[in-house]
Each structure stands twice: as structure tokens, then as C-alpha cells.
Scaffold this motif. Structure first.
Motif, short mmCIF file in Angstrom:
data_model
loop_
_atom_site.label_atom_id
_atom_site.label_comp_id
_atom_site.label_asym_id
_atom_site.label_seq_id
_atom_site.Cartn_x
_atom_site.Cartn_y
_atom_site.Cartn_z
N LEU A 88 0.85 -1.27 -0.05
CA LEU A 88 -0.01 0.08 0.08
C LEU A 88 0.85 1.33 0.15
CD1 LEU A 88 -2.00 -2.12 0.80
CD2 LEU A 88 -3.13 -0.64 2.44
N SER A 89 0.47 2.37 -0.84
CA SER A 89 1.12 3.53 -0.84
C SER A 89 0.65 4.36 0.35
CB SER A 89 0.90 4.23 -2.10
OG SER A 89 -0.35 4.71 -2.18
N LYS A 90 1.25 5.39 0.45
CA LYS A 90 0.79 6.28 1.49
C LYS A 90 -0.78 6.64 1.46
CE LYS A 90 5.45 7.93 2.76
NZ LYS A 90 6.31 9.22 2.91
N ALA A 91 -0.97 6.88 0.12
CA ALA A 91 -2.33 7.32 -0.60
C ALA A 91 -3.28 5.93 -0.27
CB ALA A 91 -2.34 7.69 -1.56
N GLY A 92 -2.83 5.01 0.21
CA GLY A 92 -3.71 3.75 0.30
C GLY A 92 -3.68 3.13 -1.08
N GLU A 93 -3.19 3.36 -1.97
CA GLU A 93 -3.12 2.54 -3.25
C GLU A 93 -2.47 1.30 -3.35
OE1 GLU A 93 -5.32 3.43 -5.85
OE2 GLU A 93 -6.04 5.02 -4.69
N PRO A 94 -2.92 0.26 -4.00
CA PRO A 94 -2.06 -0.92 -4.15
C PRO A 94 -1.06 -0.81 -5.06
CG PRO A 94 -4.23 -1.32 -5.42
CD PRO A 94 -4.38 0.22 -4.64
N VAL A 95 -0.06 -1.47 -4.79
CA VAL A 95 1.19 -1.27 -5.74
C VAL A 95 1.93 -2.61 -5.66
CG1 VAL A 95 3.39 -0.13 -5.78
CG2 VAL A 95 1.76 1.22 -4.93
N LEU A 96 2.28 -2.93 -7.02
CA LEU A 96 2.87 -4.32 -7.33
C LEU A 96 4.39 -4.25 -7.18
CD1 LEU A 96 2.37 -7.25 -8.02
CD2 LEU A 96 2.89 -6.33 -10.49
N VAL A 97 4.89 -5.23 -6.12
CA VAL A 97 6.44 -5.30 -6.03
C VAL A 97 7.06 -6.65 -5.98
CG1 VAL A 97 6.00 -3.38 -4.10
CG2 VAL A 97 6.06 -5.89 -3.51
N ASP A 98 8.24 -6.60 -6.11
CA ASP A 98 9.11 -7.94 -6.01
C ASP A 98 9.10 -8.63 -7.38
OD1 ASP A 98 10.62 -10.01 -5.22
OD2 ASP A 98 9.44 -10.79 -3.67
N PHE A 99 9.88 -8.41 -8.10
CA PHE A 99 10.16 -8.67 -9.68
C PHE A 99 11.26 -9.86 -9.72
CE2 PHE A 99 7.56 -5.30 -9.64
CZ PHE A 99 6.72 -5.29 -10.62
N ASP A 100 11.76 -10.52 -8.53
CA ASP A 100 12.87 -11.51 -8.74
C ASP A 100 12.29 -12.82 -9.53
OD1 ASP A 100 11.57 -12.49 -6.52
OD2 ASP A 100 13.54 -12.08 -5.34
N SER A 101 11.11 -12.85 -9.63
CA SER A 101 10.55 -14.30 -10.16
C SER A 101 10.11 -13.96 -11.41
CB SER A 101 9.32 -14.69 -9.52
OG SER A 101 9.79 -15.05 -8.23
N ALA A 102 9.91 -12.51 -11.77
CA ALA A 102 9.70 -12.20 -13.40
C ALA A 102 10.54 -12.61 -14.28
CB ALA A 102 9.47 -10.67 -13.31
N VAL A 103 10.04 -13.44 -15.50
CA VAL A 103 10.71 -13.68 -16.59
C VAL A 103 10.02 -13.39 -17.67
CG1 VAL A 103 12.44 -15.26 -15.30
CG2 VAL A 103 10.37 -16.25 -16.18
N GLN A 104 10.55 -13.59 -19.02
CA GLN A 104 9.77 -13.49 -20.22
C GLN A 104 8.68 -14.43 -20.40
OE1 GLN A 104 13.24 -13.00 -22.84
NE2 GLN A 104 12.23 -11.03 -23.51
N LEU A 105 7.63 -14.12 -21.07
CA LEU A 105 6.56 -15.01 -21.10
C LEU A 105 7.04 -16.25 -21.91
CD1 LEU A 105 3.93 -12.48 -22.21
CD2 LEU A 105 4.29 -13.84 -19.86
N GLY A 106 7.06 -17.27 -21.42
CA GLY A 106 7.06 -18.69 -22.31
C GLY A 106 8.41 -19.35 -21.85
N ASP A 107 9.39 -18.56 -20.91
CA ASP A 107 10.59 -19.09 -20.39
C ASP A 107 10.42 -19.66 -19.28
OD1 ASP A 107 11.82 -17.81 -22.52
OD2 ASP A 107 13.00 -16.04 -20.93
N LYS A 108 11.27 -20.70 -18.95
CA LYS A 108 11.07 -21.62 -17.56
C LYS A 108 11.34 -20.69 -16.39
CE LYS A 108 13.48 -25.45 -15.43
NZ LYS A 108 14.33 -26.56 -15.49
N LEU A 109 10.54 -21.01 -15.43
CA LEU A 109 10.60 -20.11 -14.04
C LEU A 109 11.82 -20.79 -13.55
CD1 LEU A 109 7.04 -20.95 -12.86
CD2 LEU A 109 7.81 -18.87 -14.06
N GLU A 110 12.72 -19.53 -12.70
CA GLU A 110 13.87 -19.82 -12.22
C GLU A 110 13.84 -19.69 -10.69
OE1 GLU A 110 16.48 -20.13 -14.11
OE2 GLU A 110 15.70 -19.82 -16.15
#
Length: 255
Positions: free
Chosen positions: A198-220
Motif C-alpha cells: 500500500l502506498s501512503k495514499a492507500g493505493e495498491p502497488v505491485l512489488v518484488d520482480f525477482d521471479s519475473a521472466v519473459q513469457l514462455g521462459d522456464k521459471l527460475e
């Protein structure tokens, strides 16, 4: 070792994750910007002689948990103003096993993977994706010491646990953030209540991208317990099914 140190984490190690299969407590220390690990048969650090354990600890090799500053894609070094006001995400090898993981690069690989995605998102920002200001180099200028990110209030899980309530539409901006990420050719692959903040304004924010890989690639990276999905390939369906589960979590007020 006579230098100052701090206890960063203590993790119980079990056989087959069963309480009766307790093996040891793994302690992670930090000293002079380096990490040290020590296993002890005691169950709690509160009863331990930490100076003696630190003195017997093993230093975690830097290459295990820090990525070398990349040369195969452009990276942004955070300026001093950003460093002073942001949250600095550092990799902490809290479950490092000195006997079996001496040559692992899983932690460093995850840091590099996240850095690459964040650089892409810096060029293509979204209001509900955590802002990235650049990396923080180590003193020797060779490694990524940390990643400078937008400072946020708390995770969705923490907000739910303290009794906050949210409307059914609260997660719609996260759906839009995921659509944006998918349009760039990536999936997040780790949607759960700890990776929405949550931001200071109470809005949802997406975090943590160490699992993000290109579509179709094997999960790491391994999946978060209780938020797993089928398959081992990066896919939009991973994110959409997890988002649906997250909506149910919100609706039921599960903690």
C-alpha cells in the motif's frame, strides 16, 4: 572475529518441514557489509551466546548473494538524493547452507533478474508498479549492493492482519499493472499478499520482480507456499490465477 556484528535472521531447519524433525537453527549475521552463517542445535537465538557463534560462523561468498554490475544491458546507478529517501532492497541469504550452497548463484541470479525487469519498467512505468530509482553499487564498484525502490507503507498481508477492510474493486489497479507487465512480454509469477503493498495514499502497488521472466521462459525461482500454481513456465495465466486467488483472500478476510 572481534568486529561488530548484528543478527539478521534466525531460521529453523527441519527434516521434511515437520516440527518433530528439527535439525538446527540457522543464524545469519551481518558485519561490515558482509554476511556470515552459523548453525546451532538450539531452537532460539534468545538463549544463545551470539559473540561465540559469530566467531565460529562462516562467511558467505559475495558472489552468492550479489550480482556483478551487468554489462550486457543498461543499468541506472541511483543518485544520492534517491538513496536517502528510498527503500533499499538488499539480498540476504537467510537460508544459505555453507556445506551445500558454496557455489550457488541463485540469490545473485534473482537479483540480476529483478534488476533487468526494473530497468525495463523504468522506461515503461505504471502508477501501480513500484517505482525503481536505480541500483546501489558496493564500495569496490563491482557488485550490486542494493536496489533503490519506492518507499511504501505496508504489505497487503500486514494490512489484513491488523484488520483493515478493502472494497471489492481494490485490486483492479493490480490487474491493470499486470496487463501492463504482460504487454512488455513478462509475467510476475509470484502474486501473493506480501507482493502487493500500500502506498501512503492507500493505493495498491505491485512489488518484488525477482521471479519475473519473459513469457514462455522456464521459471527460475521456487513458488511461494500456499500461492503455488501449476506449470513451470512463465505465463500470464500464472498471474491471473494468483490474482483471482488474491481477490478471494481479500473477500474472505483470510489472515
Amino acid at each position: 572475529m572481534g568486529e561488530k556484528f548484528s543478527l539478521v535472521s534466525e531460521v529453523g531447519i527441519y527434516h521434511d518441514s515437520e516440527e518433530e524433525g528439527f535439525v538446527c537453527t540457522r543464524l545469519l549475521f551481518e558485519s561490515n557489509d558482509h554476511y556470515y552463517v552459523c548453525d546451532t542445535p538450539d531452537r532460539s537465538a534468545a538463549t544463545l551466546q551470539l559473540p561465540q557463534l559469530f566467531a565460529s560462523s562462516v562467511q558467505v561468498p559475495v558472489a552468492v548473494y550479489r550480482a556483478r554490475i551487468p554489462t550486457d544491458f543498461e543499468v541506472t546507478e541511483a543518485d544520492s538524493e534517491s538513496q536517502g529517501s528510498c527503500y533499499i532492497k538488499r539480498v540476504r541469504p537467510f537460508d544459505y547452507d555453507a556445506e551445500t550452497d558454496s557455489n550457488t548463484t541463485l540469490y545473485a541470479d534473482a537479483q540480476l533478474r529483478e534488476l533487468k525487469v526494473l530497468e525495463l519498467l523504468k522506461k515503461h512505468p505504471h502508477p501501480n508498479i513500484c517505482r525503481y530509482y536505480g541500483y546501489l553499487p558496493t564500495a569496490d564498484g563491482q557488485y550490486v549492493g542494493g536496489i533503490c525502490l519506492q518507499r511504501l507503507e505496508c504489505t497487503l498481508q500486514e494490512a489484513m492482519e491488523r484488520g483493515d477492510h478493502f472494497p471489492a474493486t481494490f485490486l483492479e489497479p493490480i490487474g491493470a499493472a499486470l496487463e501492463h507487465l504482460h504487454s512488455l512480454g513478462y509475467a510476475h509469477n509470484d502474486i501473493n499478499p506480501r507482493n502487493v503493498m500500500l502506498s501512503k495514499a492507500g493505493e495498491p502497488v505491485l512489488v518484488d520482480f525477482d521471479s519475473a521472466v519473459q513469457l514462455g521462459d522456464k521459471l527460475e525461482k521456487g513458488k511461494t507456499p500456499e500461492w503455488e500454481y501449476e506449470g513451470e513456465i512463465s505465463s500470464t495465466s500464472n498471474d491471473l490465477s494468483a490474482l483471482h486467488q488474491l481477490c478471494q483472500y481479500l473477500a474472505k478476510g483470510m489472515v
